[in-house]
Design a protein around this motif. Structure first.
Motif, PDB file in Angstrom:
ATOM      1  N   ARG A  20       0.843  -1.189   0.000  1.00 42.12           N
ATOM      2  CA  ARG A  20       0.000   0.000   0.000  1.00 42.12           C
ATOM      3  C   ARG A  20       0.879   1.241   0.000  1.00 42.12           C
ATOM      4  O   ARG A  20       1.835   1.339   0.767  1.00 42.12           O
ATOM      5  CB  ARG A  20      -0.903   0.003   1.221  1.00 42.12           C
ATOM      6  N   GLN A  21       0.576   2.176  -0.888  1.00 44.16           N
ATOM      7  CA  GLN A  21       1.341   3.411  -0.990  1.00 44.16           C
ATOM      8  C   GLN A  21       1.443   4.103   0.368  1.00 44.16           C
ATOM      9  O   GLN A  21       0.438   4.341   1.047  1.00 44.16           O
ATOM     10  CB  GLN A  21       0.684   4.363  -1.988  1.00 44.16           C
ATOM     11  N   GLN A  64       2.459   3.042   3.222  1.00 38.91           N
ATOM     12  CA  GLN A  64       2.347   2.185   4.414  1.00 38.91           C
ATOM     13  C   GLN A  64       3.641   1.414   4.607  1.00 38.91           C
ATOM     14  O   GLN A  64       4.042   0.653   3.743  1.00 38.91           O
ATOM     15  CB  GLN A  64       1.167   1.224   4.268  1.00 38.91           C
ATOM     16  N   LYS A 123       8.633   3.031   3.082  1.00 40.41           N
ATOM     17  CA  LYS A 123       7.250   3.360   2.742  1.00 40.41           C
ATOM     18  C   LYS A 123       7.173   3.472   1.219  1.00 40.41           C
ATOM     19  O   LYS A 123       7.690   4.425   0.638  1.00 40.41           O
ATOM     20  CB  LYS A 123       6.835   4.673   3.404  1.00 40.41           C
ATOM     21  N   ASP A 161       6.508   4.155  -2.589  1.00 35.34           N
ATOM     22  CA  ASP A 161       5.967   5.260  -3.374  1.00 35.34           C
ATOM     23  C   ASP A 161       6.830   5.350  -4.633  1.00 35.34           C
ATOM     24  O   ASP A 161       8.047   5.085  -4.566  1.00 35.34           O
ATOM     25  CB  ASP A 161       6.042   6.573  -2.573  1.00 35.34           C
ATOM     26  N   PRO A 180       2.716   4.958  -6.451  1.00 40.27           N
ATOM     27  CA  PRO A 180       1.838   3.832  -6.744  1.00 40.27           C
ATOM     28  C   PRO A 180       1.994   3.378  -8.191  1.00 40.27           C
ATOM     29  O   PRO A 180       2.479   4.126  -9.045  1.00 40.27           O
ATOM     30  CB  PRO A 180       0.442   4.408  -6.497  1.00 40.27           C
ATOM     31  N   GLU A 216      -0.255  -0.332  -4.395  1.00 40.15           N
ATOM     32  CA  GLU A 216      -1.670   0.029  -4.470  1.00 40.15           C
ATOM     33  C   GLU A 216      -1.856   1.506  -4.148  1.00 40.15           C
ATOM     34  O   GLU A 216      -1.370   1.998  -3.126  1.00 40.15           O
ATOM     35  CB  GLU A 216      -2.494  -0.816  -3.500  1.00 40.15           C
ATOM     36  N   SER A 217      -2.582   2.195  -5.024  1.00 39.95           N
ATOM     37  CA  SER A 217      -2.862   3.610  -4.825  1.00 39.95           C
ATOM     38  C   SER A 217      -3.906   3.795  -3.735  1.00 39.95           C
ATOM     39  O   SER A 217      -4.652   2.875  -3.390  1.00 39.95           O
ATOM     40  CB  SER A 217      -3.365   4.226  -6.137  1.00 39.95           C
ATOM     41  N   ARG A 218      -3.940   5.002  -3.214  1.00 37.62           N
ATOM     42  CA  ARG A 218      -4.991   5.335  -2.250  1.00 37.62           C
ATOM     43  C   ARG A 218      -6.349   5.444  -2.935  1.00 37.62           C
ATOM     44  O   ARG A 218      -7.390   5.469  -2.290  1.00 37.62           O
ATOM     45  CB  ARG A 218      -4.650   6.658  -1.550  1.00 37.62           C
ATOM     46  N   GLU A 219      -6.311   5.505  -4.267  1.00 42.52           N
ATOM     47  CA  GLU A 219      -7.545   5.571  -5.051  1.00 42.52           C
ATOM     48  C   GLU A 219      -7.639   4.351  -5.955  1.00 42.52           C
ATOM     49  O   GLU A 219      -6.640   3.738  -6.303  1.00 42.52           O
ATOM     50  CB  GLU A 219      -7.554   6.846  -5.904  1.00 42.52           C
ATOM     51  N   HIS A 220      -8.861   3.988  -6.353  1.00 45.42           N
ATOM     52  CA  HIS A 220      -9.059   2.830  -7.219  1.00 45.42           C
ATOM     53  C   HIS A 220      -8.434   3.095  -8.582  1.00 45.42           C
ATOM     54  O   HIS A 220      -8.526   4.191  -9.118  1.00 45.42           O
ATOM     55  CB  HIS A 220     -10.554   2.524  -7.374  1.00 45.42           C
TER      56      HIS A 220
END
Length: 448
Positions: free
Chosen positions: A65-66, A68, A117, A119, A121, A151-155
């Motif tokens: 997850r981006q 995280q 972390k 980055d 995404p 994985e982006s914070r958005e779909h």
């Protein structure tokens, strides 16, 4: 002279835990990767002794997850020093995974742990970054690569499921070409480690929208991929969304490039997704796409031509309106022939790594790299720890908004890319062909 081989040997003497406090070191890692010898069965008749991650080729699909924090433990169970490069991520030089930047090698039998972390995404990948020489079972010639999805914070988009596809070339020998240079010639080409017909088919349903992520992990070869009866709606290159998604009949990927495209499954049957060039598909580069309830032999329809153009994905108009000063850095690529039967030296501005210049970058400054390929070879150029914007190809008009981390610069041509120096630390820039890297086609940028 300090050769890349000797540089690797010296760098490999340092190994240990990376950027972890005692509490983090004691906790179980989120991900464990074991680097170990492996026997690849590309088909019942084709076996290759190689090195792999977690006993599989490609290695495990990692999803993060981006932003995280992740802890990754890497165990080197081989007899040689190793290093793992997180291709496309914005990481500190000490853990990016290139000894040229200062990442310590992982000694034989050693275990290291990284914390970061992830980055940006998108579709990234991870792979070895070691010296191979003429050993076609080592480094990127072997099976040390895997898929990495941040994985982006958005779909990411409108699709029903994802399929990951890795292209690779295996075995063979070095042969002298008409120019006298020694180049690798491969025996076998695979998709996801299997030759056409030797692996399981990709089973689909009519009406599905399948997001296909394609990685070219070949050590040296450009590949063209097509799926008869279907089109690819390209939405991202190298994990970065394109300004203008386009529907195309085939994909072209240079070594280390990635393409993500939505395919609408609207032509029921049994098909071959494979390399467009006949001799490469005959060497095994294909996979069966099988619709539910369909039967029969897989169908292939030969395209008439090889088609691909980066420009079609670029934005219209000028998107770079920041007004920032752009500093130009000219980089000329050529090779120095050392006599028939000898390896040539690849050079940037007349110098071969590790004796290359180290341009100094100022944090926050925008730079334009003018890549002038004076050689008769195409070169997939990769910039570590940054994403660049493709600004110009050949003598065509300016491009905008197309962001990548690998760009194929054709022979006898010029390309221009821009990036902002926003990730301080030693930053490697190199051709992603294994044999060219081994022969000095690299340089390092330093931040002031």
């Amino acid at each position: 002279m300090l050769t890349r081989r000797r540089f690797t040997q010296l760098s490999s003497m340092a190994a240990g835990s990376m950027l972890l406090g005692s509490a983090a070191a004691a906790a179980a890692p989120d991900i464990t990767i074991e680097i170990a010898p492996y026997m690849l069965e590309a088909s019942p008749k084709h076996h290759f002794r190689t090195i792999a991650y977690n006993g599989q080729v490609p290695g495990p699909l990692l999803r993060m997850r981006q932003g995280q924090e992740q802890t990754v433990e890497v165990r080197n169970l081989t007899a040689d020093p190793e290093v793992l490069h997180w291709h496309g991520l914005f990481l500190p030089s000490q853990i990016d995974g290139a000894m040229e930047e200062g990442t310590p090698m992982i000694a034989p039998g050693a275990t290291v742990r990284y914390a970061f972390k992830p980055d940006p995404p998108g579709f990234r990948w991870f792979h070895t970054h070691t010296f191979a020489g003429k050993n076609l079972g080592k480094a990127q010639y072997g099976g040390q690569h895997g898929f990495l999805m941040i994985e982006s914070r958005e779909h990411a988009g409108n699709y029903d499921r994802e399929v990951f596809i890795g292209l690779h070339d295996w075995g063979g020998h070095f042969a002298g070409g008409d120019d006298g240079y020694m180049n690798p010639v491969y025996d076998v080409s695979t998709i996801n480690g299997k030759m056409l017909g030797a692996g399981d088919p990709v089973r689909v349903k009519q009406g599905e929208r399948v997001l296909i992520h394609v990685l070219n992990s070949s050590p040296t070869e450009v590949h063209w991929i097509a799926l008869p009866g279907h089109s690819f709606h390209v939405i991202s290159l190298d994990g970065n969304s394109v300004p203008r998604p386009q529907t195309v009949s085939m994909l072209r990927l240079a070594p280390a490039e990635r393409v993500s495209a939505v395919v609408e499954m609207n032509a029921p049957g049994v098909w071959v997704l494979g390399e467009v060039r006949k001799h490469v598909q005959e060497a095994g580069m294909g996979i069966v796409i099988e619709y539910a309830t369909a039967a029969g032999e897989p169908v292939w329809k030969q395209p008439d031509a090889l088609i691909w153009d980066y420009r079609q994905f670029s934005a219209l108009g000028n998107t770079n309106q920041s007004g920032d000063e752009v500093v130009r850095i000219a980089l000329d690529f050529d090779s120095k022939f050392q006599g028939h039967g000898n390896e040539e030296l690849w050079r940037i501005n007349g110098k071969s790594f590790p004796n290359t210049d180290e341009p100094i970058l100022k944090t926050g400054q925008r730079y334009r790299l003018v890549l002038r390929n004076l050689s008769a070879d195409d070169h997939p150029m990769h910039l570590h720890r940054h994403t660049f914007e493709v600004r110009k190809l050949g003598g065509a008009s300016e491009m905008n908004g197309l962001r990548k981390d690998v760009l194929l610069v054709p022979a006898r041509s010029t390309a221009e890319v821009e990036f902002v120096a926003d990730n301080p630390g030693r930053t490697l820039f190199h051709c992603h062909q294994q044999d060219h890297m081994d022969r000095g086609f690299m340089m390092v940028f330093r931040y002031a």
